[in-house]
Enzyme design. Structure first.
Site, PDB file in Angstrom:
ATOM      1  N   GLU A   1       0.845  -1.198   0.000  1.00  0.00           N
ATOM      2  CA  GLU A   1       0.000   0.000   0.000  1.00  0.00           C
ATOM      3  C   GLU A   1       0.879   1.246   0.000  1.00  0.00           C
ATOM      4  O   GLU A   1       2.038   1.203   0.420  1.00  0.00           O
ATOM      5  CB  GLU A   1      -0.913  -0.055   1.249  1.00  0.00           C
ATOM      6  CG  GLU A   1      -1.758   1.164   1.534  1.00  0.00           C
ATOM      7  CD  GLU A   1      -2.789   1.506   0.478  1.00  0.00           C
ATOM      8  OE1 GLU A   1      -2.433   1.542  -0.708  1.00  0.00           O
ATOM      9  OE2 GLU A   1      -3.945   1.783   0.838  1.00  0.00           O
TER      10      GLU A   1
ATOM     11  N   ASP B   1      -3.467   5.844   6.632  1.00  0.00           N
ATOM     12  CA  ASP B   1      -3.820   7.088   7.318  1.00  0.00           C
ATOM     13  C   ASP B   1      -4.803   6.767   8.453  1.00  0.00           C
ATOM     14  O   ASP B   1      -4.384   6.427   9.553  1.00  0.00           O
ATOM     15  CB  ASP B   1      -4.399   8.059   6.280  1.00  0.00           C
ATOM     16  CG  ASP B   1      -4.698   9.442   6.830  1.00  0.00           C
ATOM     17  OD1 ASP B   1      -4.281   9.742   7.958  1.00  0.00           O
ATOM     18  OD2 ASP B   1      -5.359  10.235   6.124  1.00  0.00           O
TER      19      ASP B   1
ATOM     20  N   THR C   1      -9.160   1.908   5.077  1.00  0.00           N
ATOM     21  CA  THR C   1      -9.003   1.173   3.816  1.00  0.00           C
ATOM     22  C   THR C   1      -8.336  -0.174   4.054  1.00  0.00           C
ATOM     23  O   THR C   1      -8.845  -1.223   3.643  1.00  0.00           O
ATOM     24  CB  THR C   1      -8.163   1.989   2.804  1.00  0.00           C
ATOM     25  OG1 THR C   1      -8.770   3.272   2.637  1.00  0.00           O
ATOM     26  CG2 THR C   1      -8.072   1.285   1.467  1.00  0.00           C
TER      27      THR C   1
ATOM     28  N   LYS D   1       0.952   7.224   8.465  1.00  0.00           N
ATOM     29  CA  LYS D   1       0.583   8.534   9.033  1.00  0.00           C
ATOM     30  C   LYS D   1      -0.290   8.243  10.244  1.00  0.00           C
ATOM     31  O   LYS D   1      -1.505   8.166  10.147  1.00  0.00           O
ATOM     32  CB  LYS D   1      -0.185   9.328   7.952  1.00  0.00           C
ATOM     33  CG  LYS D   1      -0.272  10.794   8.212  1.00  0.00           C
ATOM     34  CD  LYS D   1      -0.451  11.634   6.939  1.00  0.00           C
ATOM     35  CE  LYS D   1      -1.775  11.456   6.252  1.00  0.00           C
ATOM     36  NZ  LYS D   1      -1.997  12.456   5.175  1.00  0.00           N
TER      37      LYS D   1
HETATM   38  P1  IMP Z   1      -7.030   5.535   5.037  1.00  0.00           P
HETATM   39  O1  IMP Z   1      -7.487   6.803   5.705  1.00  0.00           O
HETATM   40  O2  IMP Z   1      -5.981   4.824   5.837  1.00  0.00           O
HETATM   41  O3  IMP Z   1      -8.205   4.650   4.709  1.00  0.00           O
HETATM   42  O4  IMP Z   1      -6.345   5.959   3.665  1.00  0.00           O
HETATM   43  C1  IMP Z   1      -7.119   6.063   2.532  1.00  0.00           C
HETATM   44  C2  IMP Z   1      -6.358   6.549   1.333  1.00  0.00           C
HETATM   45  O5  IMP Z   1      -6.247   7.945   1.423  1.00  0.00           O
HETATM   46  C3  IMP Z   1      -4.944   6.064   1.124  1.00  0.00           C
HETATM   47  O6  IMP Z   1      -4.843   4.795   0.539  1.00  0.00           O
HETATM   48  C4  IMP Z   1      -4.437   7.133   0.167  1.00  0.00           C
HETATM   49  O7  IMP Z   1      -4.801   6.807  -1.152  1.00  0.00           O
HETATM   50  C5  IMP Z   1      -5.186   8.373   0.631  1.00  0.00           C
HETATM   51  N1  IMP Z   1      -4.312   9.263   1.420  1.00  0.00           N
HETATM   52  C6  IMP Z   1      -4.225   9.410   2.758  1.00  0.00           C
HETATM   53  N2  IMP Z   1      -3.321  10.337   3.102  1.00  0.00           N
HETATM   54  C7  IMP Z   1      -2.803  10.788   1.930  1.00  0.00           C
HETATM   55  C8  IMP Z   1      -1.781  11.760   1.600  1.00  0.00           C
HETATM   56  O8  IMP Z   1      -1.153  12.410   2.449  1.00  0.00           O
HETATM   57  N3  IMP Z   1      -1.542  11.945   0.271  1.00  0.00           N
HETATM   58  C9  IMP Z   1      -2.196  11.265  -0.708  1.00  0.00           C
HETATM   59  N4  IMP Z   1      -3.132  10.336  -0.444  1.00  0.00           N
HETATM   60  C10 IMP Z   1      -3.432  10.101   0.859  1.00  0.00           C
HETATM   61 MG    MG Z   2      -4.182   4.158  -1.539  1.00  0.00          MG
END
Ligand code: IMP
Ligand code: MG
Length: 166
Positions: free
Chosen positions: A92, A96, A100, A124
């Site tokens: 991945e 964040d 996901t 993150k």
């Molecule tokens: P989640 O919040 O862990 O579900 O992350 C969802 C998706 O948000 C990640 O797979 C990235 O595609 C996108 N994403 C989160 N933070 C960033 C960032 O700082 N830059 C670009 N895409 C991000």
């Molecule tokens: Mg992604």
């Protein structure tokens, strides 16, 4: 816009992670599943440093905010590989909130792989909502929006060789 990790720093870190992955699996066959679109560049650099037999495909997962701000995941691409009994490595771009990867890993574990591990380029952790176990992390970053090396802002900047804060 300023640089967070240079092309050289990224390539060096990819090499270190690949060495650890090579040591973990030895000669056992590995099924690498990259999560689209963000992981494409990381996957292509990483697999070129892996030494075991590799089976490779991509899975599409897009996050969206549903009603009551409940995060939902929409699968945009399926693959033909049967994960049952396989050593599966999910790759991945960034974890964040964790929503996901939580849903994708839950889906994949239902397919009965022999092992299921996660390698993420970026972690993150500040806004984490779901606990996701990450076996390999490229870099832990602060709560900033980053682009480049696969990561986008409204579809742009994925082609950059470095990682920048927007
Ligand atoms: P989640 O919040 O862990 O579900 O992350 C969802 C998706 O948000 C990640 O797979 C990235 O595609 C996108 N994403 C989160 N933070 C960033 C960032 O700082 N830059 C670009 N895409 C991000
Ligand atoms: Mg992604």
């Amino acid at each position: 816009m300023y640089e967070l990790y240079s092309k050289g720093q990224i390539q060096e870190r990819v090499k270190e992670i690949a060495t650890e992955i090579n040591n973990t699996y030895g000669d056992e066959q590995l099924t690498v599943i990259g999560i689209l679109n963000g992981s494409f560049m990381f996957v292509s650099d990483l697999v070129r440093q892996l030494t075991m037999p590799i089976e490779l495909d991509f899975f599409g997962a897009k996050s969206y905010m549903g009603r009551k701000r409940n995060p939902g995941i929409h699968f945009t691409k399926e693959f033909d590989i049967d994960l049952k009994g396989k050593n599966v490595l999910v790759v991945e771009d960034i974890v964040d909130s964790g929503n996901t990867m939580f849903i994708v890993l839950d889906n994949f574990s239902g397919r009965e792989p022999k092992s299921l591990r996660l390698c993420t380029l970026l972690d993150k952790p500040t806004k984490r909502e779901k606990i996701v176990h990450m076996d390999w992390i490229g870099f832990e970053i602060p709560n900033k929006f980053v682009i480049g090396y696969g990561l986008d802002y409204y579809g742009l900047y994925r082609n950059l060789s470095n990682i920048c804060v927007l």
